[in-house]
Write a protein that holds these residues in place. Structure first.
Motif, PDB file in Angstrom:
ATOM      1  N   GLU A  78       0.816  -1.222   0.000  1.00 16.24           N
ATOM      2  CA  GLU A  78       0.000   0.000   0.000  1.00 16.24           C
ATOM      3  C   GLU A  78       0.846   1.267   0.000  1.00 16.24           C
ATOM      4  O   GLU A  78       0.292   2.360  -0.132  1.00 16.24           O
ATOM      5  CB  GLU A  78      -0.898   0.009   1.251  1.00 16.24           C
ATOM      6  CG  GLU A  78      -1.933  -1.114   1.269  1.00 16.24           C
ATOM      7  CD  GLU A  78      -2.590  -1.251   2.631  1.00 16.24           C
ATOM      8  OE1 GLU A  78      -2.120  -0.565   3.582  1.00 16.24           O
ATOM      9  OE2 GLU A  78      -3.555  -2.036   2.749  1.00 16.24           O
ATOM     10  N   LYS A  79       2.165   1.144   0.139  1.00 16.11           N
ATOM     11  CA  LYS A  79       3.020   2.301   0.364  1.00 16.11           C
ATOM     12  C   LYS A  79       3.680   2.803  -0.922  1.00 16.11           C
ATOM     13  O   LYS A  79       3.805   2.089  -1.918  1.00 16.11           O
ATOM     14  CB  LYS A  79       4.082   1.967   1.411  1.00 16.11           C
ATOM     15  CG  LYS A  79       3.498   1.601   2.774  1.00 16.11           C
ATOM     16  CD  LYS A  79       2.758   2.747   3.407  1.00 16.11           C
ATOM     17  CE  LYS A  79       2.062   2.356   4.707  1.00 16.11           C
ATOM     18  NZ  LYS A  79       2.959   1.862   5.748  1.00 16.11           N
ATOM     19  N   LYS A 127       3.992   1.369  -4.869  1.00 14.61           N
ATOM     20  CA  LYS A 127       4.327   2.370  -5.877  1.00 14.61           C
ATOM     21  C   LYS A 127       5.745   2.880  -5.627  1.00 14.61           C
ATOM     22  O   LYS A 127       6.133   3.124  -4.479  1.00 14.61           O
ATOM     23  CB  LYS A 127       3.345   3.544  -5.837  1.00 14.61           C
ATOM     24  CG  LYS A 127       3.610   4.609  -6.910  1.00 14.61           C
ATOM     25  CD  LYS A 127       2.555   5.709  -6.871  1.00 14.61           C
ATOM     26  CE  LYS A 127       2.827   6.773  -7.923  1.00 14.61           C
ATOM     27  NZ  LYS A 127       1.815   7.857  -7.884  1.00 14.61           N
ATOM     28  N   LEU A 128       6.490   3.018  -6.695  1.00 11.83           N
ATOM     29  CA  LEU A 128       7.871   3.495  -6.612  1.00 11.83           C
ATOM     30  C   LEU A 128       8.066   4.615  -7.633  1.00 11.83           C
ATOM     31  O   LEU A 128       7.754   4.451  -8.813  1.00 11.83           O
ATOM     32  CB  LEU A 128       8.851   2.360  -6.910  1.00 11.83           C
ATOM     33  CG  LEU A 128      10.339   2.709  -6.865  1.00 11.83           C
ATOM     34  CD1 LEU A 128      10.770   3.032  -5.447  1.00 11.83           C
ATOM     35  CD2 LEU A 128      11.177   1.552  -7.417  1.00 11.83           C
ATOM     36  N   THR A 129       8.566   5.756  -7.153  1.00 10.80           N
ATOM     37  CA  THR A 129       8.935   6.859  -8.041  1.00 10.80           C
ATOM     38  C   THR A 129      10.457   6.960  -8.049  1.00 10.80           C
ATOM     39  O   THR A 129      11.081   7.008  -6.985  1.00 10.80           O
ATOM     40  CB  THR A 129       8.334   8.187  -7.559  1.00 10.80           C
ATOM     41  OG1 THR A 129       6.904   8.099  -7.604  1.00 10.80           O
ATOM     42  CG2 THR A 129       8.787   9.342  -8.446  1.00 10.80           C
ATOM     43  N   ASP A 183       3.437  -6.080 -11.049  1.00 12.80           N
ATOM     44  CA  ASP A 183       2.400  -5.516 -10.190  1.00 12.80           C
ATOM     45  C   ASP A 183       2.798  -4.165  -9.610  1.00 12.80           C
ATOM     46  O   ASP A 183       1.931  -3.389  -9.180  1.00 12.80           O
ATOM     47  CB  ASP A 183       2.089  -6.473  -9.028  1.00 12.80           C
ATOM     48  CG  ASP A 183       1.386  -7.738  -9.501  1.00 12.80           C
ATOM     49  OD1 ASP A 183       0.695  -7.676 -10.531  1.00 12.80           O
ATOM     50  OD2 ASP A 183       1.556  -8.780  -8.844  1.00 12.80           O
ATOM     51  N   ALA A 184       4.082  -3.889  -9.558  1.00  3.15           N
ATOM     52  CA  ALA A 184       4.551  -2.627  -8.971  1.00  3.15           C
ATOM     53  C   ALA A 184       4.241  -1.470  -9.916  1.00  3.15           C
ATOM     54  O   ALA A 184       4.459  -1.561 -11.131  1.00  3.15           O
ATOM     55  CB  ALA A 184       6.042  -2.704  -8.693  1.00  3.15           C
ATOM     56  N   ARG A 185       3.735  -0.381  -9.359  1.00  7.06           N
ATOM     57  CA  ARG A 185       3.506   0.837 -10.142  1.00  7.06           C
ATOM     58  C   ARG A 185       4.769   1.689 -10.064  1.00  7.06           C
ATOM     59  O   ARG A 185       5.174   2.107  -8.975  1.00  7.06           O
ATOM     60  CB  ARG A 185       2.304   1.606  -9.605  1.00  7.06           C
ATOM     61  CG  ARG A 185       0.968   0.914  -9.831  1.00  7.06           C
ATOM     62  CD  ARG A 185      -0.159   1.709  -9.194  1.00  7.06           C
ATOM     63  NE  ARG A 185      -0.050   1.695  -7.737  1.00  7.06           N
ATOM     64  CZ  ARG A 185      -0.438   2.690  -6.953  1.00  7.06           C
ATOM     65  NH1 ARG A 185      -0.937   3.802  -7.473  1.00  7.06           N
ATOM     66  NH2 ARG A 185      -0.308   2.597  -5.642  1.00  7.06           N
ATOM     67  N   ILE A 186       5.374   1.942 -11.210  1.00 11.47           N
ATOM     68  CA  ILE A 186       6.656   2.633 -11.235  1.00 11.47           C
ATOM     69  C   ILE A 186       6.546   3.891 -12.081  1.00 11.47           C
ATOM     70  O   ILE A 186       6.139   3.836 -13.249  1.00 11.47           O
ATOM     71  CB  ILE A 186       7.760   1.716 -11.798  1.00 11.47           C
ATOM     72  CG1 ILE A 186       7.904   0.472 -10.904  1.00 11.47           C
ATOM     73  CG2 ILE A 186       9.095   2.465 -11.880  1.00 11.47           C
ATOM     74  CD1 ILE A 186       8.750  -0.610 -11.497  1.00 11.47           C
ATOM     75  N   GLU A 187       6.881   5.025 -11.475  1.00 12.30           N
ATOM     76  CA  GLU A 187       6.950   6.287 -12.196  1.00 12.30           C
ATOM     77  C   GLU A 187       8.415   6.673 -12.354  1.00 12.30           C
ATOM     78  O   GLU A 187       9.176   6.634 -11.381  1.00 12.30           O
ATOM     79  CB  GLU A 187       6.208   7.388 -11.435  1.00 12.30           C
ATOM     80  CG  GLU A 187       4.708   7.268 -11.475  1.00 12.30           C
ATOM     81  CD  GLU A 187       4.021   8.496 -10.905  1.00 12.30           C
ATOM     82  OE1 GLU A 187       4.734   9.460 -10.518  1.00 12.30           O
ATOM     83  OE2 GLU A 187       2.776   8.507 -10.823  1.00 12.30           O
ATOM     84  N   GLU A 214       1.810  12.479  -1.345  1.00 15.57           N
ATOM     85  CA  GLU A 214       1.413  11.121  -0.971  1.00 15.57           C
ATOM     86  C   GLU A 214       2.580  10.142  -0.988  1.00 15.57           C
ATOM     87  O   GLU A 214       2.395   8.937  -1.182  1.00 15.57           O
ATOM     88  CB  GLU A 214       0.289  10.619  -1.891  1.00 15.57           C
ATOM     89  CG  GLU A 214      -0.962  11.492  -1.824  1.00 15.57           C
ATOM     90  CD  GLU A 214      -2.070  10.988  -2.725  1.00 15.57           C
ATOM     91  OE1 GLU A 214      -1.827  10.055  -3.510  1.00 15.57           O
ATOM     92  OE2 GLU A 214      -3.179  11.546  -2.647  1.00 15.57           O
ATOM     93  N   VAL A 215       3.788  10.644  -0.758  1.00 14.66           N
ATOM     94  CA  VAL A 215       4.963   9.783  -0.619  1.00 14.66           C
ATOM     95  C   VAL A 215       5.154   9.461   0.858  1.00 14.66           C
ATOM     96  O   VAL A 215       5.110  10.345   1.714  1.00 14.66           O
ATOM     97  CB  VAL A 215       6.224  10.475  -1.192  1.00 14.66           C
ATOM     98  CG1 VAL A 215       7.496   9.776  -0.743  1.00 14.66           C
ATOM     99  CG2 VAL A 215       6.158  10.493  -2.716  1.00 14.66           C
ATOM    100  N   ASP A 216       5.362   8.181   1.163  1.00 14.83           N
ATOM    101  CA  ASP A 216       5.525   7.747   2.553  1.00 14.83           C
ATOM    102  C   ASP A 216       6.973   7.838   3.026  1.00 14.83           C
ATOM    103  O   ASP A 216       7.231   7.982   4.221  1.00 14.83           O
ATOM    104  CB  ASP A 216       5.038   6.302   2.708  1.00 14.83           C
ATOM    105  CG  ASP A 216       3.555   6.157   2.418  1.00 14.83           C
ATOM    106  OD1 ASP A 216       2.753   6.679   3.204  1.00 14.83           O
ATOM    107  OD2 ASP A 216       3.210   5.547   1.386  1.00 14.83           O
TER     108      ASP A 216
END
Length: 336
Positions: free
Chosen positions: A24-25, A50-52, A95-99, A116-118
């Motif tokens: 969720e992070k 999610k990873l940016t 499955d990972a959302r990567i920007e 919204e970055v943890d």
């Protein structure tokens, strides 16, 4: 399909609930070199939601011995690091959302990407950016994990706004010109040691197990078999301008930033730092890279195909390019 995270869930501190929290992070990694790519791979394999990733550079052959997501073809094609990394990471975990953002990180350009970055992981290569990042994350109340390595040495520290000393507390001011990978080199195991600490601390924060966080600054020298943890609690300064009672966030101020401009018609970029240069210290450092000439007012040296001139007032001229990005890269390679 078998549960890809089954072994991670069996680790009691994480378990099923912890794995759900990881998914969720959202983590942002600033820098996509050695530390950035290794942390990114670890987190994507661990199931980050999610990873940016942010970086301004492209892949070169000199990166390949320690930056594990890149290939020879990436270097041949000079693919931007974040683009190459995103492609490999999506193959590892779809499955990972990567920007991915090809971006020169400043207080202005970075701020929109922190919504919204943890957690932020520092994988940068210079203290100008780190001090800016420190102030920005203190202001936004976002935890971050500092990491650096050069030669066979490295260090890491987890910074929690309003709780721990910040980077400004620890170093008080930008450090003197230090060693860089281009002056003393680096071995891949030093990178992996820093990454092991950064990723582990990140996972503790992701599953909200703050009681298990390491409260000390860790430093090591793998070649000399040194490993040390330092209690830095007393370094927290209530008057610190970056995290104190009346914080002013000085490194977000335009006057504290390193400025660049192209000198018209000269194939030269000027870089102006926010502080004076100690020529004697810099000369001693640059001798590890090549021959240095000086006259009491400036230093000059030939580096690769460029001529670089440092002035005491903080100005540096990079002759042989009109690319600000290239000039900044050369500057940080030499100055650290």
């Amino acid at each position: 399909m078998a549960d890809r995270y089954s072994r991670q869930k069996l680790f009691k501190p994480i378990g099923v609930n912890g794995q759900e929290k990881i998914g969720e992070k959202h983590i942002l990694i600033l820098g996509c070199g050695a530390l950035g790519t290794a942390n990114a791979e670890n987190l994507v394999r661990a199931g980050i939601g999610k990873l940016t990733i942010i970086d301004r550079d492209y892949v070169e052959f000199s990166n390949l011995h320690r930056q594990h997501l890149f290939t020879e073809q990436d270097a041949i094609d000079q693919v931007p690091k974040v683009i190459a990394a995103k492609s490999k990471l999506e193959e590892i975990n779809s499955d990972a959302r990567i920007e991915a953002h090809i971006l020169d990180a400043t207080a202005v350009s970075l701020r929109p990407h922190l919504k919204e970055v943890d957690l932020v992981i520092d994988a940068t290569d210079n203290f100008d950016t780190r001090f800016m990042l420190n102030d920005l994350l203190q202001q936004l109340n976002i935890p971050w994990i500092y990491g650096s390595c050069v030669g066979s040495t490295g260090m890491s520290y987890t910074i929690l706004p309003k709780q721990t000393p910040c980077l400004h507390c620890l170093l008080d001011a930008a450090p003197p010109n230090g060693a860089t990978c281009d002056s003393v080199g680096i071995i891949s195991p030093a990178v992996q040691m820093v990454v092991a600490h950064q990723t582990t601390e990140a996972m503790k924060l992701l599953i909200e197990d703050r009681d298990s966080l390491r409260a000390t600054l860790v430093t090591f020298d793998l070649w000399k078999n040194h490993y040390q943890t330092v209690n830095v609690d007393k370094a927290k300064d209530s008057a610190c301008p970056s995290c104190g009672m009346h914080a002013t966030y000085p490194y977000l101020d335009y006057g504290a930033t390193t400025k660049t401009e192209i000198l018209c018609g000269r194939n030269t970029v000027q870089i102006r730092a926010s502080r004076e240069i100690h020529l004697a210290e810099l000369a001693n450092h640059l001798k590890k890279v090549g021959e240095v000439k000086g006259n009491g007012f400036l230093l000059s040296m030939d580096y690769q195909s460029y001529r670089v001139v440092f002035f005491q007032d903080g100005r540096t001229l990079i002759h042989g390019t009109d690319s600000i990005e290239k000039a900044k890269k050369i500057y940080y390679q030499l100055v650290g």
